[in-house]
Motif scaffolding. Sequence first.
Motif, mmCIF file in Angstrom:
data_model
loop_
_atom_site.group_PDB
_atom_site.id
_atom_site.type_symbol
_atom_site.label_atom_id
_atom_site.label_comp_id
_atom_site.label_asym_id
_atom_site.label_seq_id
_atom_site.Cartn_x
_atom_site.Cartn_y
_atom_site.Cartn_z
ATOM 1 N N ASP A 317 0.777 -1.223 0.363
ATOM 2 C CA ASP A 317 0.210 0.051 -0.096
ATOM 3 C C ASP A 317 1.134 1.471 0.269
ATOM 4 N N ASN A 318 2.233 1.390 0.088
ATOM 5 C CA ASN A 318 3.469 2.471 -0.286
ATOM 6 C C ASN A 318 3.383 2.979 0.972
ATOM 7 N N ASP A 319 2.706 2.735 2.324
ATOM 8 C CA ASP A 319 2.047 3.608 2.777
ATOM 9 C C ASP A 319 3.742 3.754 4.054
ATOM 10 N N GLY A 320 4.848 2.788 3.404
ATOM 11 C CA GLY A 320 5.916 3.037 4.139
ATOM 12 C C GLY A 320 6.808 2.095 5.127
ATOM 13 N N GLY A 341 4.444 -0.526 11.479
ATOM 14 C CA GLY A 341 6.116 -0.311 11.107
ATOM 15 C C GLY A 341 5.647 1.556 10.781
ATOM 16 N N ASN A 342 4.753 1.760 10.466
ATOM 17 C CA ASN A 342 5.112 3.480 9.628
ATOM 18 C C ASN A 342 4.138 4.033 10.926
ATOM 19 N N ASN A 423 10.993 9.382 4.279
ATOM 20 C CA ASN A 423 9.180 9.104 4.089
ATOM 21 C C ASN A 423 9.024 9.456 2.730
ATOM 22 N N LYS A 424 9.927 8.820 1.714
ATOM 23 C CA LYS A 424 9.734 9.355 0.072
ATOM 24 C C LYS A 424 9.665 7.935 -0.454
ATOM 25 N N ALA A 441 2.136 6.648 0.266
ATOM 26 C CA ALA A 441 0.497 6.980 1.033
ATOM 27 C C ALA A 441 0.214 7.502 1.677
ATOM 28 N N PRO A 442 -1.414 7.913 2.282
ATOM 29 C CA PRO A 442 -1.863 8.271 3.639
ATOM 30 C C PRO A 442 -1.602 6.923 4.274
ATOM 31 N N HIS A 443 -1.867 6.373 5.244
ATOM 32 C CA HIS A 443 -1.565 5.125 6.040
ATOM 33 C C HIS A 443 -3.159 4.748 6.103
#
Length: 445
Positions: A317-320, A341-342, A423-424, A441-443
């Motif tokens: 989900d590309n949220d980190g 994790g984020n 966070n990129k 992306a937003p969590h």
Amino acid sequence: MGCAVGDFNNDGFDDLYVTSIGPDHLFKNNGNGTFTDVAQKAGVSDPRFSTGAAFLDYDNDGHLDLFVTNYVSFDLNNLPPFGEGPMCQFKGVPVQCGPRGLPGAGDSLFRNNGDGTFTDVSKKAGVADSRGYYGLDVVGSDFDGDGWVDVFVANDSTPNFLYHNNGNGTFSEIGFESGTALNKNGSEQGCMGVTLGDYNHDGLLDMFITNFDDEYNVLYRNDGRTSFTDISHEAQLAMVSLPYVGWGTKFFDYDNDGWLDLFIANGHAYPQRDRYRQRKLVHRNNRDGTFLEVAAQLGSGMMEEYASRGTAFGDIDNDGDVDIVVNNLDGVPQLLRNDGGNTNNSILIKTTGTKSNRNGIGAKLKVVAGDLVQVEEVRSGGSYISQNDLRLHFGLEKRTKVDLIQVRWPSGVVDTLTNIPANKIVIFKEGKGLVEQKDFAPHLR
């Protein structure tokens, strides 16, 4: 059985290799949402019982080659009698025979000709496995830092192979010399999954292998110069693993604190056994050379019992933070979404080769954030017959920027980037450095 992903024709679209009992498949990405099976035309339709596969560029010509491990030779229509003989018993319980007592199938290395076809160079390169060991998984890595990718093969119930790349199209098998063929007791093990990572921040990629029950999972510390030491007990990873049969695995930083943790998917091989379905194991890195098993703290999905096998890791989900997909026998797959994790910072890096292969497989990355230094490679294969996200994830804890990213490409080109915000998602292109960066992306909650 399994799969590997790589852009074998460097057209910018990832292709898919699927291993099978019988002819394998190479699905060429047509770039329009469809695929075409070109395995026979390309010359990679291995007809044996194939298991693990990895794309790698063993000759550094910019085209991805393909290594395939094979397991046993047998006829599905003429199987050995169930439960008959010593090789068809497990702790007094009748089971399906093998792998011992059955002939091994040998392995394959296919060289990419650069024109959409491959040449089988297994025997010429010295990796055909004439001894007939039972190959289950494979991973490519430049273990000695000489610029040529080496190959590790996890073998079931037989010694593992570590093939050192001689840089001339051939390999030397150094499993015993390296210390990775057997465990420290000198025992062969039922090796299944394999993962690499620098868990102790010494700049060297260590190796972890999942094994059968009563055979502990093995952590091989990389001591440099292709020398490894089994420190499984010292790291507190051995004893907890004994009741389990491990498969998919990975060094990954689930809490983004900058220190690699470990995940193992478990499930017995024999349905006749008690505890055929088993829970996962997650080992948190204590930052002192030891680990603590914490699966019970990470959500009910970790404790649900399945006969798990292949496992793939990536930030879906590309949220980190890194999520996990687990394939289960006789059950639905699991998507274990990471929602914790984020809380720490991280960075996600994608490599795009130009002179090197398009995926940048084999590129070595160094990421520096203050006093935190991390190294990793882009690689195909590993876990257990699965394909992880080719983008590399680095946890940063509370650090708000990365001071340096260095990418050393298989071609020898070195690109660097400094002062990157945390966070990129960062995209590197060989010879050009940074070509794109975007926010996570937003969590999803």
